[in-house]
Scaffold this active site. Structure first.
Site, PDB file in Angstrom:
ATOM      1  N   THR A 145      -0.551  57.697  13.393  1.00  0.00           N
ATOM      2  CA  THR A 145      -1.161  57.713  14.723  1.00  0.00           C
ATOM      3  C   THR A 145      -0.826  58.587  15.540  1.00  0.00           C
ATOM      4  OG1 THR A 145      -1.021  56.041  16.655  1.00  0.00           O
ATOM      5  CG2 THR A 145       0.736  56.278  15.287  1.00  0.00           C
ATOM      6  N   SER A 187       5.574  51.673  21.603  1.00  0.00           N
ATOM      7  CA  SER A 187       5.708  50.332  21.123  1.00  0.00           C
ATOM      8  C   SER A 187       6.400  50.259  19.911  1.00  0.00           C
ATOM      9  CB  SER A 187       4.140  49.747  20.972  1.00  0.00           C
ATOM     10  OG  SER A 187       3.654  50.360  19.763  1.00  0.00           O
ATOM     11  N   TYR A 189       5.237  48.885  17.027  1.00  0.00           N
ATOM     12  CA  TYR A 189       4.187  49.263  16.010  1.00  0.00           C
ATOM     13  C   TYR A 189       4.153  50.872  16.169  1.00  0.00           C
ATOM     14  CZ  TYR A 189       0.000  51.689  14.890  1.00  0.00           C
ATOM     15  OH  TYR A 189      -0.857  52.544  14.362  1.00  0.00           O
ATOM     16  N   HIS A 190       4.032  51.509  16.999  1.00  0.00           N
ATOM     17  CA  HIS A 190       4.103  53.006  17.099  1.00  0.00           C
ATOM     18  C   HIS A 190       5.630  53.505  16.472  1.00  0.00           C
ATOM     19  CE1 HIS A 190       0.876  52.730  20.129  1.00  0.00           C
ATOM     20  NE2 HIS A 190       0.145  53.654  19.257  1.00  0.00           N
ATOM     21  N   LYS A 193       5.532  53.592  12.777  1.00  0.00           N
ATOM     22  CA  LYS A 193       4.740  54.979  12.172  1.00  0.00           C
ATOM     23  C   LYS A 193       5.671  56.265  12.308  1.00  0.00           C
ATOM     24  CE  LYS A 193       0.669  53.088  11.265  1.00  0.00           C
ATOM     25  NZ  LYS A 193      -0.263  53.301  10.001  1.00  0.00           N
TER      26      LYS A 193
HETATM   27  O1  LIG Z   1      -7.738  46.429  28.173  1.00  0.00           O
HETATM   28  C1  LIG Z   1      -7.167  47.588  28.206  1.00  0.00           C
HETATM   29  C2  LIG Z   1      -6.574  47.786  26.800  1.00  0.00           C
HETATM   30  C3  LIG Z   1      -5.858  48.959  26.787  1.00  0.00           C
HETATM   31  N1  LIG Z   1      -5.486  49.792  27.952  1.00  0.00           N
HETATM   32  C4  LIG Z   1      -4.690  50.998  28.019  1.00  0.00           C
HETATM   33  O2  LIG Z   1      -5.612  51.932  26.968  1.00  0.00           O
HETATM   34  C5  LIG Z   1      -4.586  52.735  26.340  1.00  0.00           C
HETATM   35  C6  LIG Z   1      -4.665  52.509  25.040  1.00  0.00           C
HETATM   36  O3  LIG Z   1      -4.689  51.211  24.455  1.00  0.00           O
HETATM   37  P1  LIG Z   1      -5.387  51.029  23.194  1.00  0.00           P
HETATM   38  O4  LIG Z   1      -4.879  49.161  22.815  1.00  0.00           O
HETATM   39  O5  LIG Z   1      -6.738  51.202  22.929  1.00  0.00           O
HETATM   40  O6  LIG Z   1      -4.448  51.697  21.971  1.00  0.00           O
HETATM   41  P2  LIG Z   1      -3.022  51.750  21.340  1.00  0.00           P
HETATM   42  O7  LIG Z   1      -2.195  50.559  21.771  1.00  0.00           O
HETATM   43  O8  LIG Z   1      -2.278  52.894  21.528  1.00  0.00           O
HETATM   44  O9  LIG Z   1      -3.480  51.259  19.710  1.00  0.00           O
HETATM   45  C7  LIG Z   1      -4.399  51.860  19.207  1.00  0.00           C
HETATM   46  O10 LIG Z   1      -4.515  53.129  19.008  1.00  0.00           O
HETATM   47  C8  LIG Z   1      -3.408  53.831  18.131  1.00  0.00           C
HETATM   48  C9  LIG Z   1      -3.957  55.281  18.472  1.00  0.00           C
HETATM   49  S1  LIG Z   1      -2.722  56.166  19.604  1.00  0.00           S
HETATM   50  O11 LIG Z   1      -3.136  55.227  20.688  1.00  0.00           O
HETATM   51  O12 LIG Z   1      -1.572  56.060  19.471  1.00  0.00           O
HETATM   52  O13 LIG Z   1      -3.610  57.537  19.771  1.00  0.00           O
HETATM   53  C10 LIG Z   1      -3.654  53.349  16.924  1.00  0.00           C
HETATM   54  O14 LIG Z   1      -2.511  53.782  16.111  1.00  0.00           O
HETATM   55  C11 LIG Z   1      -3.388  51.770  16.779  1.00  0.00           C
HETATM   56  O15 LIG Z   1      -3.658  51.239  15.551  1.00  0.00           O
HETATM   57  C12 LIG Z   1      -4.449  51.117  17.820  1.00  0.00           C
HETATM   58  O16 LIG Z   1      -4.506  49.774  17.835  1.00  0.00           O
HETATM   59  C13 LIG Z   1      -3.256  52.218  26.775  1.00  0.00           C
HETATM   60  O17 LIG Z   1      -2.559  52.998  27.692  1.00  0.00           O
HETATM   61  C14 LIG Z   1      -3.435  50.642  27.339  1.00  0.00           C
HETATM   62  O18 LIG Z   1      -2.452  50.430  28.480  1.00  0.00           O
HETATM   63  C15 LIG Z   1      -6.227  49.339  29.274  1.00  0.00           C
HETATM   64  O19 LIG Z   1      -6.121  49.936  30.079  1.00  0.00           O
HETATM   65  N2  LIG Z   1      -6.978  48.266  29.265  1.00  0.00           N
END
Ligand SMILES: O=c1ccn([C@@H]2O[C@H](COP(=O)(O)OP(=O)(O)O[C@H]3O[C@H](CS(=O)(=O)O)[C@@H](O)[C@H](O)[C@H]3O)[C@@H](O)[C@H]2O)c(=O)[nH]1
Length: 406
Positions: A145, A187, A189-190, A193
């Site tokens: 990730t 997190s 989860y992260h 990884k």
């Molecule tokens: O309704 C929402 C959902 C999320 N966010 C914000 O959007 C961002 C991204 O959240 P996300 O749930 O889209 O992504 P994340 O939790 O980081 O996890 C997802 O994206 C990761 C890639 S990355 O984000 O690490 O580049 C992958 O590894 C994970 O498996 C996948 O679930 C965060 O700042 C979160 O606070 C909002 O503002 N509103």
């Protein structure tokens, strides 16, 4: 190639399995079906109606004449079964998606933290351990990730995995050293990884395993060329507060007239990639394995960066949806910039689908079509990163009081 897709029933695993099978590979899925059990635990279902894995593979065979084999194996818990399967099948390559991938789910409670760490770290280690024990020279592609890098505010571009740093030597000179980019997970989860990265690094060094680690951004979209071929090949689509990722959530929220759930100021900048590009990248990585004895090959698997509030404002303009500015359930920087190097996939020929070009059809095709399947009560994100933050999340985005928060 004979390819094992660990976690081949999941959101990226399924379209990857189809894509590789379509390209002529002999695809074998190993999966414990945990995503289906977690849906049951959370009381949610995929927005898209999704058949059993056996039914999906039957339809694929009927449509194409090609077989995808399914094996119910839990990588984290069934080490001996995994080893036996690998010994009997000796795949040329393994794509490893078999991990709990949602950050909010990993932060729900102490039980969910334990589950995520035990599941993810054991799955990865069991796989590496078995490859060495069986002297199996399969190319291992691990789904990592972008979140391993964290969101530093120094403004420098994030390299593809490695950083060259100058260190002061004992005689006062400066020596150059290459290190894994320092991990900074946001997190549990992260964090798993990040732990995986160390496992991969050790096994590449000690046992000369051939490993590629894909540092993937947030995936959006749902269809790929192959999932469109038959209604029963459709991919899953998560919109709930735990598994739904930000852009897909905004799309479905717009389709059902739900306020777009921006966390905080929406100043978080993140990396994105369309699901179709994600499966193309995996194929490109498969075609370009590292040599035996070399370091872990790392790609940044992302194509664009966007700020969360810009996405919300764009979807609001397109659909007329309102934006709800919510207390952030996560502990994360309220605002960050993000510059990411991703030349390696571009140099291998990736021509990305951009948000601008692909977004509208996603709204029409998927979100509106299946909006009747949405349970509005599962939309709020209620999994808080700390107990203090949990106390601030007491209302849903429509202003209704939430029953309980953990
Ligand atoms: O309704 C929402 C959902 C999320 N966010 C914000 O959007 C961002 C991204 O959240 P996300 O749930 O889209 O992504 P994340 O939790 O980081 O996890 C997802 O994206 C990761 C890639 S990355 O984000 O690490 O580049 C992958 O590894 C994970 O498996 C996948 O679930 C965060 O700042 C979160 O606070 C909002 O503002 N509103």
């Amino acid at each position: 190639m004979k390819i094992a897709v660990m976690g081949g029933d999941g959101f990226i695993g399924w379209p990857t399995s189809l894509h590789l099978s379509d390209a002529g590979h002999d695809v074998h899925i190993l999966d414990n079906l945990s995503r289906r059990w977690i849906d049951t635990e959370l009381g949610v279902q995929s927005l898209t109606p999704m058949d059993s894995i056996q039914e999906r593979t039957r339809i694929w065979h009927a449509e194409t004449g090609r077989r995808i084999h399914f094996n119910l194996i839990d990588l984290a818990k069934d080490y001996e079964l995994l080893k036996k399967w690998l010994a009997e099948n000796r795949p040329d390559a393994i794509v490893h998606f078999a991990e709990q991938r949602a950050a909010p789910y990993s932060m729900k409670s102490d039980r969910h933290k334990n589950y995520t760490v035990n599941n993810n770290v054991s799955a990865t280690h069991n796989l590496l351990n078995a490859l060495v024990e069986l002297q199996l020279d399969a190319h291992l592609i691990h789904l990592g990730t972008m979140g391993v890098y964290g969101y530093s505010t120094v403004g420098a571009a994030i390299p593809e995995g490695y950083l060259t740093v100058g260190v002061e030597t004992a005689d006062g000179d400066t020596a150059q050293q290459e290190i894994l980019y320092p991990s900074n997970p946001g997190s549990i989860y992260h964090m798993t990884k990040c732990l995986d990265q160390l496992l991969l690094q050790f096994y590449a060094k000690n046992d000369a395993l051939r490993i590629t680690d894909l540092h993937q951004g947030i995936v959006w979209g749902t269809h790929t060329e192959q999932t469109c071929r038959h209604p029963q090949l459709i991919n899953r689509f998560d919109y709930d507060g735990d598994y739904g990722t930000v852009l897909n959530r905004f799309l479905i929220q717009a389709a059902i007239g739900y306020p777009l759930t921006v966390h905080g100021t929406g100043g978080q900048t993140r990396a994105f990639i369309h699901i179709q590009d994600s499966v193309r990248c995996i194929e490109l990585a498969l075609k370009n394995p590292p040599a035996r004895g070399s370091r872990v090959e790392i790609f940044n698997q992302m194509t664009e960066t966007h700020r969360v509030r810009d996405l919300a404002e764009m979807i609001s303009r397109m659909s007329g949806a309102k934006i709800a500015w919510l207390p952030n359930p996560r502990k994360e920087a309220p605002e960050n910039d993000l510059i990411v190097r991703n030349e390696k996939f571009r140099d291998l020929g990736l021509d990305p689908i951009t948000l601008e070009a692909g977004l509208l059809s996603e709204i029409v095709d998927v979100a509106r079509k299946f909006a009747y399947r949405v349970d509005r009560s599962r939309v709020p994100a209620v999994s808080a990163w700390t107990k203090d933050i949990a106390a601030t999340i007491d209302r849903d985005p429509e202003g209704k009081r939430l029953k309980s928060v953990s």
